[in-house]
Design a protein around this motif. Structure first.
Motif, PDB file in Angstrom:
ATOM      1  N   ASN A  40      73.487  33.845  52.833  1.00 33.41           N
ATOM      2  CA  ASN A  40      72.013  33.734  52.500  1.00 33.41           C
ATOM      3  C   ASN A  40      71.946  32.299  51.801  1.00 33.41           C
ATOM      4  O   ASN A  40      71.207  32.107  52.417  1.00 33.41           O
ATOM      5  N   ASP A  98      76.493  39.513  50.824  1.00 34.60           N
ATOM      6  CA  ASP A  98      75.213  39.031  51.308  1.00 34.60           C
ATOM      7  C   ASP A  98      74.228  37.751  51.048  1.00 34.60           C
ATOM      8  O   ASP A  98      73.961  36.334  51.740  1.00 34.60           O
ATOM      9  N   ASN A 146      72.304  30.114  54.467  1.00 31.05           N
ATOM     10  CA  ASN A 146      71.051  29.439  55.818  1.00 31.05           C
ATOM     11  C   ASN A 146      69.931  28.668  55.598  1.00 31.05           C
ATOM     12  O   ASN A 146      69.075  28.751  54.243  1.00 31.05           O
TER      13      ASN A 146
END
Length: 325
Positions: free
Chosen positions: A322, A318, A325
């Protein structure tokens, strides 16, 4: 990286990383030559994410015989290899800053920086012998992959070779290989089952690819990383977004292709190219590729026993997504 229900586990990981950090300092300070001791701890002492020793520590809980001694040896080996490669990279890239301090090549000159990097590689090779011949073989193979990746990047794609495939091969060698080995070394240090080790090998390679792809994308999309935006553009390095653009047949991409085809040298050209790239479809496509590889890495964790180590590795997937982004 924190999960509330795993506080005790993360406290344990922090303790393990502290042991590894002390070993790294001791190895750097333990050089017989005072100059080597000073120069080798120049970058080691500057810190860094210590991502590779973290992977070693996390996966060292996946076997029936965890050992802090073996874990710290393995963690020191992978970090010493990583730091040594940074000394060499900075010479090749003519970098002036590394981890917020003057790079070794800027501080001591190119020749000495290369030789200190060689000394760190040698130190890693010496330490790994305490772990056994299987570790020695993997460490040697990983070193070979690092060098091959760097050579491939320097020589560029061969005639007829697909540029995107070449780029992916380069980052697999330069980044993916050592992250893969970090995940494997921790599991081996705890004498994990072969199936677990094999899954972690695939997991580590995919995760390493994700982290490098993210770094390359951040060079375009972010202005707050501490790294000058557009560094790769200035150096003419074609990363995933650029290669996706090259492969595009959309007529609307032609102005950007033309700009990049002429080379971007001035600050104004770099800023224009960055603005156009950030608005391009290739950014979303690059993020899709990153997410797909992160999910592929996550899929390799299915064979691991449920528990804090597996949850921590899942969380890394994860966090990898991230970052872009």
């Amino acid at each position: 990286m924190t999960l509330v229900e795993d506080e005790a586990f993360y406290a344990r990981i922090e303790d393990q990383l502290e042991v590894t950090e002390k070993r790294l300092s001791a190895e750097a300070l333990g050089a017989d030559n005072p100059f080597i001791a000073e120069a080798s701890r120049h970058v080691i002492g500057a810190g860094g994410k210590r991502f590779r020793p973290l992977l070693v520590a996390l996966t060292s809980h996946l076997g029936p015989a965890p050992s802090d001694e073996r874990m710290s040896l393995a963690g020191a080996v992978v970090e010493l290899i990583h730091v040594a490669s940074l000394y060499h990279d900075d010479v090749m890239d003519e970098a002036s800053i590394r981890r917020g301090v003057t790079s070794a090549n800027a501080a001591y000159g190119n020749s000495l920086a290369i030789m200190v990097g060689d000394w760190l590689f040698a130190k890693a090779s010496s330490i790994v012998t305490a772990l056994g011949t299987d570790f020695v073989r993997i460490q040697a193979d990983t070193f070979g992959e690092l060098v091959a990746g760097q050579i491939a990047e320097t020589t560029g794609p061969q005639p007829g070779e697909d540029r995107l495939s070449h780029y992916l091969d380069v980052i697999a060698g330069k980044t993916g290989a050592l992250i893969r080995t970090s995940a494997v070394f921790g599991a081996m240090a705890s004498r994990a089952e072969p199936g677990v080790i094999e899954a972690l090998s695939r997991f580590g390679m995919q995760l390493g690819m994700v982290f490098q792809l993210c770094d390359d994308l951040i060079d375009i999309t972010s202005t707050s990383t501490g790294k000058t935006p557009g560094t790769d553009l200035r150096e003419g390095v074609a990363t995933l977004p650029i290669l996706l653009l090259e492969a595009s047949e959309d007529p609307e991409d032609e102005p950007l292709k033309e700009l990049l085809g002429h080379g971007v040298d001035t600050d104004a050209e770099v800023e224009r190219a960055l603005t156009m790239l950030r608005a391009s479809h290739v950014i979303a496509e690059a993020r899709e590729e990153i997410a797909a590889r992160a999910e592929a890495a996550r899929g390799e964790l299915a064979v691991l026993p449920d528990g804090p180590p597996k949850r921590a590795l899942d969380r890394l997937c994860d966090e990898a997504i991230n970052r872009s982004n």
